[in-house]
Scaffold this active site. Sequence first.
Site, mmCIF file in Angstrom:
data_model
loop_
_atom_site.group_PDB
_atom_site.id
_atom_site.type_symbol
_atom_site.label_atom_id
_atom_site.label_comp_id
_atom_site.label_asym_id
_atom_site.label_seq_id
_atom_site.Cartn_x
_atom_site.Cartn_y
_atom_site.Cartn_z
ATOM 1 N N LYS A 282 0.827 -1.196 0.000
ATOM 2 C CA LYS A 282 0.000 0.000 0.000
ATOM 3 C C LYS A 282 0.868 1.256 0.000
ATOM 4 O O LYS A 282 2.027 1.223 0.423
ATOM 5 C CB LYS A 282 -0.875 0.035 1.263
ATOM 6 N N ARG A 356 -10.733 -11.165 1.591
ATOM 7 C CA ARG A 356 -11.613 -12.200 1.007
ATOM 8 C C ARG A 356 -10.951 -13.579 1.077
ATOM 9 O O ARG A 356 -11.649 -14.591 1.102
ATOM 10 C CB ARG A 356 -11.970 -11.821 -0.426
#
Length: 500
Positions: A282, A356
Amino acid sequence: MEFSITALSPETAKAGCVVVGVHSDKELGKELTPPARRIDQAARGALRGALADLPAKTGSTLLLRGLPGVAAERVLLVSLGARKDFGAAQFRDAVRGAAAALRELGAKDAALFLVESKVASQPLAWNVRHAALGLREAFYRFDRLKSQKKAPAAALQHVFFSLTAKAELQNALAEARAMADGTDLAKTLGNLPPNICTPTYLADEAKKVARQFKLGIEILERADMQKLGMGALLAVTAGSHQPPKLIVLRYNGAAKSAKPRAPLIALVGKGITFDTGGISLKPAGEMDEMKFDMSGAGSVLGAIRALAGMKAPVNVVGVIPTCENMPGGQATRPGDIVTTLSGQTVEILNTDAEGRLILCDALEYAARLDPDVVIDIATLTGACVIALGHVATGLFANDQKLADEIRAAGDDAFDRVWQMPLWEEYQEQLRSNFADFANIGGRPGGAITAASFLARFTRKLRWAHLDIAGTAWKSGREKGSTGRPVPLLVRFALRHAGRR
């Protein structure tokens, strides 16, 4: 902070502060509520004489001291807005405004004469619950890690709600206390830094809740996950030195003799205690806020603590996959393919789409517990923040009745959701040439394709997904966990069990 329900007269109540409401309307001017009128009469018009100084905006306050003929030391006027517009949002704003004023005032006790105000079609029990929650929220603080704590004003110790004590109101108050305790737990876990709130710390906190309320608990370790075949969860944790945990916390509050058997609600919470993005690193800006990536896990622990605290007649199991997502020589790479607990294979195109991956194995694990419904809660996608901002939580479901239940519970808790599509056409974006499917589907509809990924593991379940990326915490000057969606989950569990 203690709460009591007792019938009081506003002019004779011996409290540090009496709180009364005033409606403001452009055409009709300011209108005193019945309790405010009684104080005004006792004080020979002192309230009406001061109304010009009370702003009309809902939640605005004006403090009056030493009124003649009034037993309380101080009277706090709270603007309720126009009577015709007075609803749930206005009531909550009024309570928040009163709470903020009481926090600054430093009174030890207060008598609140706002709870008797009619709020649309809501029963008084709703008023009691939201008033107590609003007050508790205003007085929450997180300063345990500051070496020099700011000395607060004298804490508000007791609040009296001026109502006739009835069973349904006492029950609402007990529910609010427990819900506030659960929300505070979720907030505190979210606010802790990632060097303290590790997967092991989360597991230890779950054990504390289990001991306090005599709940069933099981903690699965890395070896257990390897034995089961949780390849997706293990792929996310591969680069971290912190060991992963799968927390399974059970609260069985429904009567064992109930026939048919009370339904089991499974809550699955994403517990990434820090998310660097892994190899798909990130940007540095605001990466510190990735400590909040375990907010789904915190909300599950908070909701179960709340339900156990109020001895709710429901059966709930919390399944919490928790780990860090870190870069490193052992970290999972973009292009790696893993086999999930369900046996399906996933091509990992982006390691920052890690939530997920841990959820899909946890959802398969939860399915084996034979739940009636499964709800997963996750700070899953920035795309959901773009779509819904920081007001509504994204709701996805493969069962419309379940979605309607969740939406109604969210409205009741004022912890609102907005349903998003989960159409089969979105599955095409997850196509992979090398595995059963990929873990991302590109930028278009990012929140939807993330939910569509999870839908591949829940086809045999009544399942809903809550994307709380925009609602789990605040940034800026008010940076901190919100504790959402603990109120929604608690109200859903109670309503689903038939207890309104």
